[in-house]
Design a protein around this motif. Structure first.
Motif, mmCIF file in Angstrom:
data_model
loop_
_atom_site.group_PDB
_atom_site.id
_atom_site.type_symbol
_atom_site.label_atom_id
_atom_site.label_comp_id
_atom_site.label_asym_id
_atom_site.label_seq_id
_atom_site.Cartn_x
_atom_site.Cartn_y
_atom_site.Cartn_z
ATOM 1 N N LYS A 1 0.829 -1.200 0.000
ATOM 2 C CA LYS A 1 0.000 0.000 0.000
ATOM 3 C C LYS A 1 0.866 1.252 0.000
ATOM 4 O O LYS A 1 0.584 2.205 -0.728
ATOM 5 C CB LYS A 1 -0.942 -0.006 1.196
ATOM 6 N N LYS A 2 1.931 1.257 0.787
ATOM 7 C CA LYS A 2 2.829 2.403 0.807
ATOM 8 C C LYS A 2 3.470 2.594 -0.559
ATOM 9 O O LYS A 2 3.591 3.708 -1.051
ATOM 10 C CB LYS A 2 3.911 2.241 1.875
ATOM 11 N N VAL B 1 0.926 4.255 -2.810
ATOM 12 C CA VAL B 1 0.783 5.676 -2.471
ATOM 13 C C VAL B 1 1.979 6.458 -3.011
ATOM 14 O O VAL B 1 1.823 7.519 -3.618
ATOM 15 C CB VAL B 1 0.637 5.870 -0.942
ATOM 16 N N TYR C 1 1.883 9.487 -5.858
ATOM 17 C CA TYR C 1 2.451 10.825 -5.699
ATOM 18 C C TYR C 1 3.507 11.127 -6.748
ATOM 19 O O TYR C 1 3.651 12.266 -7.184
ATOM 20 C CB TYR C 1 3.009 11.019 -4.293
ATOM 21 N N ASP D 1 -4.501 7.693 3.319
ATOM 22 C CA ASP D 1 -3.055 7.743 3.115
ATOM 23 C C ASP D 1 -2.700 8.451 1.810
ATOM 24 O O ASP D 1 -1.704 9.166 1.732
ATOM 25 C CB ASP D 1 -2.455 6.338 3.106
ATOM 26 N N ILE D 2 -3.485 8.238 0.784
ATOM 27 C CA ILE D 2 -3.212 8.832 -0.517
ATOM 28 C C ILE D 2 -3.361 10.348 -0.479
ATOM 29 O O ILE D 2 -2.538 11.070 -1.039
ATOM 30 C CB ILE D 2 -4.130 8.227 -1.594
#
Length: 108
Positions: free
Chosen positions: A63-64, A67, A71, A105-106
């Motif tokens: 998931k990180k 994200v 970005y 988080d996004i």
């Protein structure tokens, strides 16, 4: 910068909205709006929201990574507004908490 996530649940006209965006992508860009579909340009986000579809398990690291990749795409362009559409982001009722955390988080 504004980010719009169209989470359109199944059978609510999502395909019509996506087709309309696709047909007007140049008009959107002329108005400083960039449209992405979850299944095409943002497939890595689709994998983060719906890892089971790819035979993967959900992990904090994946998931990180998604994200960070999101970005990187946004920072390489200069649109005022980004629209990301995909009904799989809405998920199923038991997935909402996890999916909302990913969205949080996004946008942070």
């Amino acid at each position: 910068m504004k980010i719009i996530f169209h989470l359109g649940t199944h059978k609510t006209g999502t395909t019509y909205i996506q087709d309309t965006f696709d047909e007007n992508v140049e008009l959107l860009r002329e108005n400083n709006v960039r449209y992405f579909t979850l299944h095409k340009e943002m497939k890595f986000l689709h994998k983060a929201f719906y890892p089971e579809a790819y035979g993967a398990s959900s992990s904090k690291e994946s998931k990180k990574e998604a994200v960070d990749q999101f970005y990187a795409i946004l920072s390489s362009t200069s649109y005022d507004t980004y629209i990301i559409s995909g009904e799989d982001m809405s998920g199923y009722i038991w997935d909402w908490t996890e999916r909302l955390h990913l969205l949080k988080d996004i946008v942070q």
